[in-house]
Design an enzyme around this catalytic site. Structure first.
Site, PDB file in Angstrom:
ATOM      1  N   ASP A  82      21.187  14.941  -3.806  1.00  0.00           N
ATOM      2  CA  ASP A  82      20.567  16.435  -4.517  1.00  0.00           C
ATOM      3  C   ASP A  82      20.365  16.963  -3.066  1.00  0.00           C
ATOM      4  O   ASP A  82      20.307  18.265  -2.896  1.00  0.00           O
ATOM      5  CB  ASP A  82      19.075  15.917  -4.840  1.00  0.00           C
ATOM      6  CG  ASP A  82      19.329  15.122  -6.199  1.00  0.00           C
ATOM      7  OD1 ASP A  82      19.424  15.525  -7.205  1.00  0.00           O
ATOM      8  OD2 ASP A  82      19.099  13.809  -5.736  1.00  0.00           O
ATOM      9  N   ASP A 101      18.821  22.686  -5.054  1.00  0.00           N
ATOM     10  CA  ASP A 101      19.578  21.865  -6.177  1.00  0.00           C
ATOM     11  C   ASP A 101      18.682  21.583  -7.269  1.00  0.00           C
ATOM     12  O   ASP A 101      17.678  20.414  -6.891  1.00  0.00           O
ATOM     13  CB  ASP A 101      20.270  20.595  -5.782  1.00  0.00           C
ATOM     14  CG  ASP A 101      21.031  19.932  -6.639  1.00  0.00           C
ATOM     15  OD1 ASP A 101      21.779  20.536  -7.540  1.00  0.00           O
ATOM     16  OD2 ASP A 101      20.961  18.621  -6.852  1.00  0.00           O
ATOM     17  N   GLU A 143      21.468  26.412  -7.605  1.00  0.00           N
ATOM     18  CA  GLU A 143      22.498  26.052  -8.525  1.00  0.00           C
ATOM     19  C   GLU A 143      22.339  26.596  -9.981  1.00  0.00           C
ATOM     20  O   GLU A 143      21.250  26.320 -10.682  1.00  0.00           O
ATOM     21  CB  GLU A 143      22.734  24.360  -8.571  1.00  0.00           C
ATOM     22  CG  GLU A 143      23.966  23.997  -9.518  1.00  0.00           C
ATOM     23  CD  GLU A 143      23.951  22.600  -9.364  1.00  0.00           C
ATOM     24  OE1 GLU A 143      24.709  21.900  -8.319  1.00  0.00           O
ATOM     25  OE2 GLU A 143      23.866  21.891 -10.357  1.00  0.00           O
TER      26      GLU A 143
END
EC number: 3.1.21.10
Length: 198
Positions: free
Chosen positions: A141, A7, A68
């Site tokens: 996160d 992330d 991501e």
């Protein structure tokens, strides 16, 4: 299949390693967050992220890396930092010869919660349940990185199996065509030999 989920972010870059196969509950291998101080020069922050990512890949030996996909936000500064960290993750993975999968936030949310509009709280709750964790992964996160890895294990594993099946079918079709050509060639040779005897 073992996947490292990333992330991306400059201040906090979530990392999560998950192992599993499609159709079965995955298991968490590791989770963490790379933190870099805001007062540090951006280039130096990126070097720190690169070094830690490389160390994680070396330590946990993932089969793939899921990152991501950066999407447009109103805060351009945040998007820039996210995009830079995302690029570092892709470079580190590619340097080690690992496939990289990009997933949008809505794809990841849909994979783990069933809804592409789930909030961070719902994602964390489902990640905790799916991985049967005794404690909720924090900060968000870290939970998001695990969700990315779960998404890739489930979706990427299925895609990989479909590709293998398609390749297997193509190989069978090619073998059948080759066999058919061989049979036709033998038949023609037999006919020609019969006509030569007359």
């Amino acid at each position: 299949m073992r996947v490292l989920g990333v992330d991306p972010g400059l201040t906090r870059c979530g990392l999560g390693v998950v192992e599993g196969t499609p159709g079965k509950p995955p298991a968490m291998v590791a989770v963490g967050v790379i933190r870099t101080p805001a007062e540090l020069d951006v280039a130096k922050r990126l070097v720190r992220i690169e070094a830690e990512l490389d160390e994680w890949i070396g330590r946990y030996q993932p089969d793939a890396v899921a990152v991501e996909r950066v999407f447009a936000q109103h805060n351009v500064r945040t998007v820039m930092g996210t995009a830079q960290a995302s690029g570092i993750a892709m470079v580190v993975a590619a340097r080690r010869g690992l496939p990289v999968a990009l997933h949008t936030p809505s794809e990841v949310k849909a994979a783990v919660t069933g809804s592409g509009r789930a909030d961070k709280e719902q994602v964390t709750t489902m990640v905790t349940r799916i991985l049967k964790l005794s404690e909720r992964p924090t900060p968000a996160d870290a939970a998001d990185a695990l969700a990315l890895a779960i998404c890739q294990v489930w979706r990427g594993g299925v895609a990989s199996k479909l590709q293998q099946a398609a390749a297997g079918r193509a190989n069978l079709e090619a073998a059948a065509q080759a066999q058919s050509r061989l049979q036709m060639a033998r038949l023609r040779a037999a006919v020609a030999a019969q006509q030569g005897k007359r």
